[in-house]
Design an enzyme around this catalytic site. Structure first.
Site, PDB file in Angstrom:
ATOM      1  NE  ARG A 130      98.085  24.874  63.244  1.00 36.72           N
ATOM      2  CZ  ARG A 130      97.446  26.045  63.322  1.00 36.72           C
ATOM      3  NH1 ARG A 130      96.163  26.080  63.687  1.00 36.72           N
ATOM      4  NH2 ARG A 130      98.061  27.176  63.029  1.00 36.72           N
TER       5      ARG A 130
ATOM      6  CB  CYS B  35     105.093  29.705  57.033  1.00 36.52           C
ATOM      7  SG  CYS B  35     104.970  29.227  58.769  1.00 36.52           S
ATOM      8  CB  SER B  36     101.656  33.169  58.000  1.00 34.04           C
ATOM      9  OG  SER B  36     101.332  33.125  56.636  1.00 34.04           O
ATOM     10  CG  ASP B  37     101.007  33.137  62.497  1.00 31.00           C
ATOM     11  OD1 ASP B  37     101.175  34.371  62.421  1.00 31.00           O
ATOM     12  OD2 ASP B  37      99.896  32.596  62.373  1.00 31.00           O
ATOM     13  N   GLY B  38     105.158  31.147  61.516  1.00 28.39           N
ATOM     14  CA  GLY B  38     106.406  30.466  61.842  1.00 28.39           C
ATOM     15  C   GLY B  38     106.238  29.368  62.870  1.00 28.39           C
ATOM     16  CD1 TRP B  39     101.857  28.368  63.947  1.00 22.69           C
ATOM     17  CD2 TRP B  39     102.209  29.809  65.624  1.00 22.69           C
ATOM     18  NE1 TRP B  39     100.764  29.174  64.029  1.00 22.69           N
ATOM     19  CE2 TRP B  39     100.934  30.067  65.059  1.00 22.69           C
ATOM     20  CE3 TRP B  39     102.641  30.595  66.688  1.00 22.69           C
ATOM     21  CZ2 TRP B  39     100.107  31.083  65.534  1.00 22.69           C
ATOM     22  CZ3 TRP B  39     101.812  31.600  67.171  1.00 22.69           C
ATOM     23  CH2 TRP B  39     100.567  31.843  66.592  1.00 22.69           C
ATOM     24  CG  ASP B  40     101.067  25.770  61.684  1.00 17.08           C
ATOM     25  OD1 ASP B  40     101.047  24.998  62.647  1.00 17.08           O
ATOM     26  OD2 ASP B  40     100.257  26.701  61.534  1.00 17.08           O
TER      27      ASP B  40
ATOM     28  CB  ILE C  22      96.720  24.700  58.423  1.00 13.48           C
ATOM     29  CG1 ILE C  22      95.752  25.863  58.568  1.00 13.48           C
ATOM     30  CG2 ILE C  22      98.076  25.068  58.974  1.00 13.48           C
ATOM     31  CD1 ILE C  22      95.340  26.130  60.015  1.00 13.48           C
TER      32      ILE C  22
ATOM     33  CB  ALA D  38      97.020  42.677  50.135  1.00 19.33           C
TER      34      ALA D  38
END
EC number: 3.1.3.95
Lengths: 738, 571
Positions: free
Chosen positions: B390, B344-349, B283, B259
């Protein structure tokens, strides 16, 4: 194996479609006929009824496939004989000689469910009509679950086998119907009468004297009950303080007598006692009790602490209730059920309360150990009949204090001493005869094994026997063959084993003891009973042992430990007021907070390097008390770790041990000198490590597929915890840090 | 009074006597508190042996003054809230100057970044015999995997970090992709994190590729080049005509992202691709879960309620989800021979968690000490898991919502796998705990900064030391004596709560009642010693025999090299 696709659930037909035509089945029938007529039977075993074309579902893929074969019911077991030959080749290496993979001893049946028209209904003995369900689910006491379909069997056979199974496994019967009787009448004595030489049976005066001598106990062996002259509950021989006379024992038929269990090297000892009958003139019983206590304290030389178990441990009914809830967590019908219940795992586990009961027992045992070890105070455990939780506690205390009981023969002797001679009502507690009106069944002995398992998994190198040994022992309770678990007392056993008619020519029956392991397992399989991590007792002579004991004592009274109130005579004096109450079997409140009371013991014990031949204390904090995975998860396919599990570490040690053995042989061969070498027992060899399941040795790989277990839906049960879940994952600005 | 022990480069900032440490387990004890630029060191001679508390400053999340009652004249107190599951408390007399000074120094050096001071890693002057910065060489690692090959190339397109500033300089991308198409894919993926190869199956050539979410947005934007790019990834694996996209997020959250700007691949635009959501929360949920876990484990455990308390944190439930997701990825590659794309969203977690766990299951190399170091360097550090953000290294702002224990969660998953397969890993539990301790400590440069670009700029490799230098200098400390190489065996941990357990030796290790025990390991080590001694003896005898036989000119040429082979024969 046959593949069965799932069909329309609403039709009256069964919910699967066989791809095998009727003709195929007829051809098969001939082949099967040959095999099924020769089931493996033990001496004295008789087939009651059987049915062909029974489908046994293989559990691993949610009842979609199965194996055809013959279902039998004998006077010993329910057996399924697969019509397929494949399973013969891959016979499990760890095989019970009495039972094959698909055999269920009648006394091992826990519950039977019938499934008709997709409805699962509990079958209760004595209520079976001519109608039979299309599917049978048999839940066993060793936690196996069998699913059989009767749909393809002939109606007459199906009806018979269903009624036969229900009748012989779920309905009350007399002791004489237990399989051991027909077995022993038929079996050749050589098969049944060999005794394990190292295990003390505590049936003779000599065994008790030896035990007294070993622990340097300051008591006497009493023969007052020889030929069960006084009590049928008591063994013929037992040990009591010197001051207890035969008249004393006769007075209340053995009640109110302090029975000696074990002596600590400091001179104090562990005793147990049954409560006096409740209605007694106070004056008499109080005086009597004083005398008995004086006997224990050797005229107040050594203080005594009284532990009334009724006031601090759960009642037997609670035990049974809790275990019923607990075992339900492992009797799983389908993959879906496994994953659904997985979401509630921790809360269900806690709700069952089973682990909490284990913790309480261990904690109580530690308290008693504390009195004996730190305060050198004798302990008298009191329970109504002193044959239930009393046995759990006294055995645990001895295992923690005495390394002898952590060897296999020592452990077996301990069970003979505290449980068999101690008069634990195995028959009633296990409810093998299905007699409802009898005293409540309760898994008391299993509770003891659970507690020992906790100690074993926390301090593996201290035990000579393995987890597998304990699991197999827990299974043996449900095999109706061993004198160890079939009777309520030694007297009960002796009368039962007498020939039926006094004029009969026969000699008394000789039931095998469970300790005759060769009856169940060959040598190779028995090698799995030995714990390869066990740290053997260093060989030293008696003089050395003495000094080590003294050293031990010195360490316990390190100068920096906080001064604690001397527990000397005060203990006894303070408690005299309570004596009346205790001995009338009433509940009294706890004197001390258990965790607080043994805190110092733990602290001083933790300060020293752990000596596996010395005192052993259990860790009791929340995370330390665990579920006995091998026993409870071994049959659950979804829970199998392919190539993993704690068995892999054991295996690694065994491998290493055998490598060392080979190297030693090599050295000896080359140097031609006989070195005093470390003796390793026969090493179990089986499939390679990476091809084993975590439930090894109980299940073998051939029956399982190695696909990882993935639940059908991973979404269930994951309601968002808070609004956090809806929050943007990562602030796209990312301005968090300077 | 002797001074606190120090590392080379560490300097004492303040010392205060008569400070009271309020130990939640053994009661209050008073002694000397030393603050250096690396740690806080408390020593009391009141007990025998002396009581020592050693807390490195990096682990401190926040400092709080607390009211102290009934501790004599000590009227003031401080609670040190740590990231590693403990909150030590001190009490002291308020008015004394030395006490004021020590806590000023503590505040300053605990949060160097916020106070314009260097992190201690830049001051640390230890010398190690091995250089841990050399552990990870991307070209060597890709070569080990058999790359480049005809379908995949090691591209230098990001060598200046211009394409994507959070990706490493070297990327493995499909050979056939054209530069201009690549630019369009870059623009279509969040944070420019395009799909790049993480791992390739040595037999089936099925691959794990990782990326960020596509910027689909509410209007269902398409990017032909992105679709083609994924098609190319699928085509590179001849064994399967499918491609599985694992979106780590919860479906509902992915919809929320759609959205806005982000979203997920539509199965109707990406033909032959199937999309699966792994339903792993974000997270913030994980941070909250660990906070609850600390509540139930420190300082005391409620024994009777232990299980339901563990349940209420959901920590193990999330561990289960992660393991489950990784098992599905590994199974897709191994059994399905199908390539997968993970984002995932950013691809780093979550992406890093999933790809690294799946690789650990699939490739036994990553289960060695060296291999695991490579795995962390590759999937986490070089691919831009934002460690600085993080963890919040040296940052006073403890309420920053960007902080989250994602890496801790990953290591926990590894520990769970180690528990299920005790013989499959070359490293031991201490190795994992050491890694987590130095995630926070700021002693080594390994986990500092957010991306390779930042690290290069800070000259991390020349100015700080690598954690792997320390570990690889004494590998025997971190070796699992049970280790057997499983070779090509794929590990599928059972992702059931029945098999998951709280990692007590890490989370509850400050509680002395949870004394860690390694007796079994000790036992095995002794056996290993016996074996090697015997092996030596056999070798010696062998040599003796062969020299004897040589001197007697016997023709039996048993070469000495033969004795090096294991004598073990199957019994």
């Amino acid at each position: 194996m046959l593949s069965l696709g799932s069909g329309g659930g609403k039709s009256t037909k069964p919910s699967f479609v066989s791809y095998v035509t009727l003709e195929d089945m007829k051809i098969k029938e001939k082949e099967e006929g040959l095999r099924s007529k020769h089931p493996y039977l033990l001496p004295g075993e008789v087939v009651f009824c059987s049915a062909n074309h029974v489908l046994k579902y293989t559990q691993e893929d949610a009842s979609q496939r199965g194996v055809y074969g013959t279902l039998l019911c004998t006077n010993f077991k329910i057996a399924f004989i697969s019509g397929e030959s494949a399973s013969q080749e891959t016979a499990p290496p760890f095989r019970n000689k009495l039972l094959s993979e698909n055999d269920i001893p009648l006394t091992c049946v826990d519950h039977i469910y019938g499934v008709s028209d997709e409805k699962k209904k509990l079958i209760i003995g004595g209520q079976v009509k001519s109608k039979y369900p299309s599917k049978l689910i048999i839940q066993c006491k060793d936690l196996r679950v069998f699913h059989f379909s009767l749909t393809y069997a002939k109606e007459e056979e199906a009806k018979k086998i269903f009624q036969g199974i229900v009748h012989h496994s779920l309905e009350p019967k007399s002791l004489k119907c237990v399989f051991a009787f027909s077995y022993c009448e038929t079996a050749s004595p050589s098969q049944a009468s060999r005794k394990s030489s190292l295990t003390l049976m505590f049936e003779t005066k000599e065994d008790w004297s030896m035990e007294l001598g070993r622990t340097k106990g300051n008591c006497k062996v009493s023969s007052a009950n020889e030929d069960y002259a006084i009590s049928e509950k008591l063994p013929q021989f037992f040990v009591v303080p010197f001051a207890v006379s035969d008249d004393d024992i006769l007075r209340f038929l053995g009640k109110g007598i302090p029975f000696w269990c074990w002596s600590h090297h400091s001179g104090c000892a562990l005793f147990k006692m049954a409560c006096l009958p409740t209605i007694q003139e106070d004056g008499i019983s109080q005086k009597y009790m004083h005398r008995m206590l004086d006997a224990v304290t050797q005229d107040q030389l050594c203080p005594v602490k009284i532990e009334d178990l009724s006031s601090c441990l759960p009642a037997l009914q609670d035990l049974q209730l809790s275990y019923n809830k607990f075992k339900q967590l492992f009797l799983i019908d389908s993959t879906t059920e496994f994953w659904v219940s997985d979401m509630k795992w921790f809360s269900s586990l806690e709700n069952s309360g089973w682990l909490e009961i284990i913790r309480q027992c261990l904690m109580k045992a530690v308290e008693i150990v504390d009195y004996l070890e730190s305060a050198h105070t004798s302990v008298l455990i009191v329970e109504e009949h002193c044959s239930d939780l009393c046995c759990v506690l006294s055995s645990l205390v001895q295992i923690m204090l005495d390394p002898y009981y952590r060897t296999r023969s020592g452990f077996q002797s301990l069970i003979q001493k505290e449980w068999v001679a101690g008069g634990h009502s195995f028959l009633d507690r296990c409810n093998h005869l299905y007699q409802k009106e009898k005293e409540a069944p309760a898994p008391v002995f299993l509770l003891f094994l659970e507690c020992v398992w906790q100690l074993l998994q926390q301090h593996a190198p201290a035990f000579q026997f393995s987890e597998t040994y304990l699991t197999v022992l827990s299974d043996s309770i449900n095999i109706p063959l061993f004198s160890t678990f079939l009777f309520n007392s030694q007297h009960h056993r002796d009368t039962a084993m007498k020939p039926g008619h006094p004029e009969a020519q026969r000699s008394p029956l000789n039931f095998p003891s469970v300790w005759d392991w060769s009856l169940q397992f060959d040598c190779k399989a028995q090698s799995l009973f030995t714990n390869p991590l066990y740290v053997e007792k260093p060989i030293q002579d008696k003089a050395l042992r003495k000094t080590s004991h003294q050293k031990h004592q010195r360490q316990l009274s390190l100068p920096n430990t906080l001064s604690k109130p001397s527990p000397r005579k005060g203990f006894f004096k303070e408690e005299t007021d309570n004596l009346k109450k205790i001995f009338l079997g009433k509940r009294i409140s706890k004197w001390l907070n258990p965790t607080e009371s043994s805190k110092e013991l733990y602290e001083s014990w933790q300060r020293k390097p752990l000596d596996y031949q010395g005192l052993l204390l259990p860790y009791l904090d929340g995370p330390a008390v665990r579920v006995w995975m091998q026993r409870y998860l071994r049959w659950v396919p979804e829970a199998q770790i392919f190539g993993g599990g704690s068995i892999t570490t054991v295996n690694r040690v065994l491998e290493l041990a055998s490598e060392i053995q080979d190297l030693q042989k090599e050295v000896e061969r080359r140097s031609c000198r006989m070195n005093s070498s470390i003796e390793w027992k026969q090493v179990y060899s089986g499939p390679p490590l990476s091809a084993r399941l975590s439930s090894f040795p109980f299940t073998t790989t051939h029956a399982w597929s190695f696909k990882p277990a993935i639940p059908s839906s991973i979404r269930q049960g994951l309601g968002s915890v808070s609004s956090l879940a809806d929050k943007e994952d990562d602030d796209s600005q990312g301005s968090g840090v300077l | 009074m002797e001074e606190a022990p120090r590392f080379p480069g560490e300097s004492i900032k303040a010392i205060a006597k008569d400070v009271m440490y309020i130990c939640p387990f053994t009661g209050a004890v008073s002694g000397t508190l030393t603050v250096t630029d690396y740690k806080l060191y408390f020593k009391s001679l009141e007990r025998e042996p002396p009581f020592i508390l050693d807390v490195n400053l990096g682990v401190i999340s926040r400092l709080e003054t607390i009211g102290v009652q009934s501790h004599g004249e000590n009227s003031c107190g401080m609670e040190i809230v740590c990231k590693d599951m403990r909150n030590p408390r001190f009490a002291y007399k308020q008015e004394e100057q030395s006490k004021l000074e020590i806590f000023e120094n503590l505040t300053k050096h605990a949060f160097p970044v916020s106070n314009d001071l260097p992190l201690f890693a830049f001051l640390y002057k230890e010398k190690f015999p091995v250089d841990g910065w050399k552990v990870y060489d991307p070209v060597a690692e890709y070569k080990r995997q058999g790359l480049p090959n005809e379908s995949w190339t090691i591209s230098k397109v990001n060598s200046n970090y211009e394409l994507c500033d959070s990706y490493p300089a070297l990327l493995v991308i499909p050979t056939s992709i054209k530069d201009e198409d690549l630019r369009r894919v870059v623009a279509f993926r969040a944070k420019h994190r395009i799909p790049v190869l993480s791992w390739i199956h040595p037999e089936s050539q099925a691959t794990i590729t990782r990326c960020s979410q596509p910027l689909v947005g509410p209007s269902d934007k398409r990017c032909k080049e992105d679709e083609k790019y994924l098609q190319t990834i699928m085509d590179a694996n001849a064994q399967s005509h499918k491609l599985t996209i694992f979106d780590a997020r919860q479906n509902s959250v992915a919809d929320t992202n759609k959205a806005k700007e982000g979203g997920y691949e539509s199965e109707s635009f990406y033909t032959n691709a199937e999309l699966t959501f792994l339903e792993i929360p974000n997270i913030h949920v994980m941070r909250e879960s660990l906070r609850k876990l600390k509540e139930i484990t420190y300082p005391v455990i409620d024994e009777a309620k232990w299980l339901s308390n563990v349940d209420s944190t959901h920590w193990l439930e999330y561990i289960r989800l992660l393991l489950m997701g990784a098992v599905r990825i590994a199974d897709k590659l191994e059994s399905g021979k199908t390539s997968v794309v993970v984002h995932c969203s950013d691809g780093w977690d979550r992406t890093a968690q999933l790809t690294s766990l799946a690789m650990l299951m699939l490739d036994s190399y990553y289960r060695t000490i060296k291999g695991f170091e490579v795995l962390i360097e590759k999937e986490w550090i070089s691919f831009g898991h934002r460690f600085a953000v993080r963890v919040g290294h040296g940052d006073v702002n403890h309420t920053n919502s960007e902080r989250s224990p994602l890496f801790v969660q990953f290591i926990d998953c590894v520990w769970q796998m180690m528990r299920q397969f005790p013989a499959a890993f070359e490293f031991n539990e201490l190795f994992l705990i050491t890694i987590l301790d130095h995630l926070y400590s700021c002693l080594f440069g390994t986990f500092l900064y957010n991306s390779e670009q930042e690290r290069v700029k800070a000259e991390l490799h020349t100015k700080t030391l690598s954690l792997w230098s320390y570990i690889n200098s004494q590998p025997e400390e971190f070796t699992n004596p049970f280790y057997v190489n499983y070779e090509n065996h794929v590990l599928y941990p059972v992702a059931s709560l029945r098999h998951l357990e709280l990692w007590v030796d890490y989370y509850v290790r400050w509680n002395p009642r949870m004394r860690p025990q390694m007796p079994v390991h000790q036992n095995l080590k002794e056996l290993l010693v016996i074996r090697s001694e015997l092996q030596k003896k056999v070798d010696e005898l062998h040599r003796e025999a062969s020299t004897r036989s040589l001197s007697s000119s016997s023709d039996r040429g048993s070469s000495p090299s033969h004795s090096a082979t294991p004598v073990h024969t199957t019994v």
